[in-house]
Design an enzyme around this catalytic site. Sequence first.
Site, PDB file in Angstrom:
ATOM      1  N   HIS A  17     -26.789  -4.710 -10.106  1.00 57.40           N
ATOM      2  CA  HIS A  17     -26.035  -5.797  -9.774  1.00 57.40           C
ATOM      3  C   HIS A  17     -27.060  -6.618  -8.780  1.00 57.40           C
ATOM      4  O   HIS A  17     -27.418  -7.564  -9.010  1.00 57.40           O
ATOM      5  CB  HIS A  17     -24.931  -5.651  -8.726  1.00 57.40           C
ATOM      6  CG  HIS A  17     -24.025  -6.884  -8.486  1.00 57.40           C
ATOM      7  ND1 HIS A  17     -23.340  -7.405  -9.437  1.00 57.40           N
ATOM      8  CD2 HIS A  17     -24.337  -7.680  -7.354  1.00 57.40           C
ATOM      9  CE1 HIS A  17     -22.812  -8.487  -8.690  1.00 57.40           C
ATOM     10  NE2 HIS A  17     -23.346  -8.572  -7.589  1.00 57.40           N
ATOM     11  N   GLU A  18     -27.810  -5.924  -7.801  1.00 58.89           N
ATOM     12  CA  GLU A  18     -28.743  -6.307  -6.988  1.00 58.89           C
ATOM     13  C   GLU A  18     -29.912  -6.941  -7.611  1.00 58.89           C
ATOM     14  O   GLU A  18     -30.440  -8.061  -7.078  1.00 58.89           O
ATOM     15  CB  GLU A  18     -28.916  -5.588  -5.545  1.00 58.89           C
ATOM     16  CG  GLU A  18     -27.675  -5.293  -4.855  1.00 58.89           C
ATOM     17  CD  GLU A  18     -26.976  -6.496  -4.224  1.00 58.89           C
ATOM     18  OE1 GLU A  18     -27.795  -7.388  -4.252  1.00 58.89           O
ATOM     19  OE2 GLU A  18     -25.727  -6.322  -4.139  1.00 58.89           O
ATOM     20  N   HIS A  21     -29.616 -10.371  -9.033  1.00 62.77           N
ATOM     21  CA  HIS A  21     -29.830 -11.274  -8.178  1.00 62.77           C
ATOM     22  C   HIS A  21     -31.160 -11.697  -7.816  1.00 62.77           C
ATOM     23  O   HIS A  21     -31.915 -12.632  -7.962  1.00 62.77           O
ATOM     24  CB  HIS A  21     -29.095 -11.213  -6.603  1.00 62.77           C
ATOM     25  CG  HIS A  21     -27.755 -10.921  -6.927  1.00 62.77           C
ATOM     26  ND1 HIS A  21     -26.858 -12.439  -7.472  1.00 62.77           N
ATOM     27  CD2 HIS A  21     -26.809 -10.312  -6.474  1.00 62.77           C
ATOM     28  CE1 HIS A  21     -25.849 -12.056  -7.284  1.00 62.77           C
ATOM     29  NE2 HIS A  21     -25.431 -10.845  -6.922  1.00 62.77           N
TER      30      HIS A  21
END
Length: 366
Positions: A17-18, A21
């Site tokens: 997820h990170e 980004h």
Amino acid sequence: MSVLAAIAVLAVLILVHELGHFVAARSQGILVNRFSLGFGPVVLKYQGKQTEYAVRAFPLGGFVGFPDDDPDSDVPPNDPNLLRNRPVLDRAIVISAGVIANLIFAYLVLVLQLGIVGIPKELTYKAGVAVQPVNQESVAYQAGIREGDIILAVNGEELPASEKSTPLLTKEIQTHPNQQIELTILRENQQQTLKLTPKLGADGKGVVGVALSPNATAIYRRPNSPFEIFGIAANRFQQLFVGTVSGFGQLITNFQQTAGQVSGPVNIVKIGAKLAEDNSANLLSFAAIISINLAIINILPLPALDGGQLAFLLIEGLRGKPVPARIQEGVMQTGLVLLLGLGIFLIVKETTQLTSQLEWVQRLFQ
């Protein structure tokens, strides 16, 4: 080891997820000064040319830091590569990239699972239906049903070794709200009889709070081609995605009946550990399901989540100017406090429940 494997899966999903980004920001030339896996004290740290990479003590978390939010940053406030100075579309891509990364990862995990385990060919059925109470407050659990039990008969009617067993049991439960039913169950090769009374659900049907699955063993075959794997994985992904969205919809529209099924990190780790203990390949299914859940949760328009930030960007796009910073900060901080409070409540609740299950606690610390 199974508990550590489940925790590792959650850590990987947060990392994915990170990374979504991070990659979305860096690919657009947006400045990123921190990339951290976990929260709490720093365990390992590496200072790159532009970004500090860190691993922290508690792996179930993570964040991507931007100079915009760093009071000690020496980047000029008008630098065009600051996230806040980019157009709405650029910022929306960065914010939504974590959700997109989790969805892509879930699909790839399903592809990997089919490639390793094979394509389900058929099911070999045994008599009865496998059951698992959704929580300790459920009618099923209070009546004595435990995870792994096999229901062999309901009201004296045997459940056959076929795909008809699950719908037959479901029908008996749903058509007897507030009426006692008798179940014959198999536990550790011992049969016993239990009686329970389904509650009246919001839809007028009987509910006992139990997950049902066929008492069957799958037989697998090797895939005919990579295209078959991608196609079947796409179908599975669609089923999981639609089912997860439907589950969140029921939580919103029928909160009283479904709130008890909400799980926190302790229970999620428990489920993952149980799956890994039964079959290590099940961790791939676990990873795909949790990754899809993580994506959908984060896209919800709630404060402190990616969806909440996207909602502010949408308002900014419609107004032609951003929502005042003090309003955004107030909403985000309030949302963060509420989410943290919910997380702590679920952890305390589930830890208390686990403590009452001595066998589980013993396995946890072995």
